[in-house]
Write an enzyme that holds these catalytic residues in place. Structure first.
Site, PDB file in Angstrom:
ATOM      1  N   LYS A  72       0.810  -1.221   0.000  1.00 31.97           N
ATOM      2  CA  LYS A  72       0.000   0.000   0.000  1.00 31.97           C
ATOM      3  C   LYS A  72       0.839   1.264   0.000  1.00 31.97           C
ATOM      4  CE  LYS A  72      -4.303  -1.829   1.523  1.00 31.97           C
ATOM      5  NZ  LYS A  72      -5.473  -1.775   2.361  1.00 31.97           N
ATOM      6  N   LYS A 122      -5.822 -10.468  -6.145  1.00 36.87           N
ATOM      7  CA  LYS A 122      -7.047 -10.755  -5.380  1.00 36.87           C
ATOM      8  C   LYS A 122      -8.136  -9.731  -5.698  1.00 36.87           C
ATOM      9  CE  LYS A 122      -6.080  -8.131  -1.277  1.00 36.87           C
ATOM     10  NZ  LYS A 122      -5.832  -7.855   0.055  1.00 36.87           N
ATOM     11  N   LYS A 135     -11.989  -4.375  -2.783  1.00 36.89           N
ATOM     12  CA  LYS A 135     -12.946  -3.281  -2.902  1.00 36.89           C
ATOM     13  C   LYS A 135     -12.258  -1.989  -3.313  1.00 36.89           C
ATOM     14  CE  LYS A 135     -13.110  -3.402   2.112  1.00 36.89           C
ATOM     15  NZ  LYS A 135     -13.792  -3.727   3.289  1.00 36.89           N
TER      16      LYS A 135
END
Ligand code: TYM
Length: 327
Positions: free
Chosen positions: A111, A192, A195
């Site tokens: 991230k 993966k 959202k």
């Protein structure tokens, strides 16, 4: 009864991976364990959020958890920020974790890599997650595979604290499903489903129109060799469909593979199973949305129940640490 705790972030719409990897198992666990389920709004703050959107997303997420089948008479459903002990214990966990341990977290590396702004909270996020879990003497944490490393850290922090200050925390175990622990993106089966990922055609949203979800499954990327086989490493697209179908129908994906010779029928059956899984959730969600006060009242009750557990635990932690008693 064993104690179960798990959480989900109110950052964007809930997708099929959340449902199959985590939420459906929360529903199962509530009948065999003393379970707490949490909308982890403080975790959402690691990246800047629009306040109005965060408020709405948190409420909608709580409503979705009810629609999926969390029963507030059985489980404790609450919002993280309603129980201030989470943030307090998080600081203690930051002081228990080593800098190097936090730096090794792959989710932090992924991230922060290339991001314009990396908050301190993004780095210390796993300490808050450990606090969530340890505050409630949790035995088992139902999560998807992507949370495995964070769970390992929570265990290490519990053990280290116990060794330094005396037995205080239960050492929790991750409960990761055998099927659909990592639902993959339908267009990019090497990553993966997420959202936050910018892949609308590869991501099935739990609350999107059923026709759209069906179309996405039918257009899922597979491969050219034409053989139906459960082999996530070499056939990620086909194996992802088998895992989704398996999770929706409670069947082993390798056994399912024997029933198909072509991709077309596999996609058709998977689309149908996804539709049958989502439809009742969407119906219940619409019913609950008609009475917003109901969800808010349940969250208030949930927070009260959670606080009754968190307050004495935190008092014990303060005492163990040598913080002066209050009053
Ligand atoms: P979050 O909000 O990203 O995801 C919620 C749950 O969904 C699972 N999940 C998946 N499972 C299978 N396939 C996928 N593609 C997929 N995507 C997501 C996640 O593994 C998770 O179980 N850090 C956590 C939230 C959290 C938490 C906690 C969890 C905060 N405190 C304490 C457990 C205990 C997170 O970001 O989940």
């Amino acid at each position: 009864m064993p104690r179960v705790f798990s959480g989900i972030k109110p950052t964007g719409p809930v997708q099929l991976g959340n449902l199959l990897g985590a939420l459906r198992r929360w529903v199962d666990d509530q009948h065999t364990a003393d379970s707490l389920y949490c909308v982890v709004d403080l975790h959402a703050l690691t990246v800047p959020q629009d306040p109005d959107i965060l408020r709405r997303t948190s409420e909608e997420l709580a409503r979705l958890l009810l629609a999926v089948g969390i029963d507030p008479d059985v489980a404790t459903l609450f919002v993280q920020s309603h129980v201030p002990e989470h943030a307090e214990l998080s600081w203690v966990m930051e002081c228990t974790a080593a800098f190097g341990e936090l730096r090794r977290m792959t989710q932090f590396k992924d991230k922060s890599d290339g991001a314009d702004f990396v908050s301190g909270g993004l780095f210390t996020y796993p300490a808050l997650m450990a606090a969530d879990i340890l505050l409630y003497d949790t035995d088992r944490v139902p999560v998807g595979d992507d949370q495995r490393q964070h769970l390992e850290l929570a265990r290490d922090l519990a053990l280290r604290f116990n060794a330094r200050y005396g037995d205080t925390f239960v050492v929790p175990e991750a409960s990761i499903p055998t099927v659909a622990a990592r639902v993959m993106d339908l267009q990019h089966p090497d990553r993966k489903m997420s959202k936050s990922e910018d892949s609308p055609q590869g991501t099935i949203l739990v609350l999107e129109p059923i026709d759209d979800a069906v179309r996405k499954v039918r257009r899922a990327v597979t491969d050219n060799d034409g053989e139906v086989r459960y082999d996530p490493e070499h056939k990620p697209g086909v194996s992802n469909l088998l895992a989704i179908l398996g999770a929706c129908t409670d069947t082993d994906p390798a056994t399912l593979a024997e029933r198909y010779e072509q991709y077309g029928p596999l996609k058709a059956d998977t689309a149908e199973a996804v539709a049958a899984t989502l439809a009742p959730i969407q119906k219940r969600y619409a019913e609950l949305a008609a009475d917003p006060g109901h969800t808010a009242a349940l969250l208030r009750q949930g927070a009260e129940k959670a606080r009754a557990m968190a307050e004495p635990k935190m008092a014990l932690v303060r005492q163990r640490l040598g913080l002066l008693a209050r009053g």
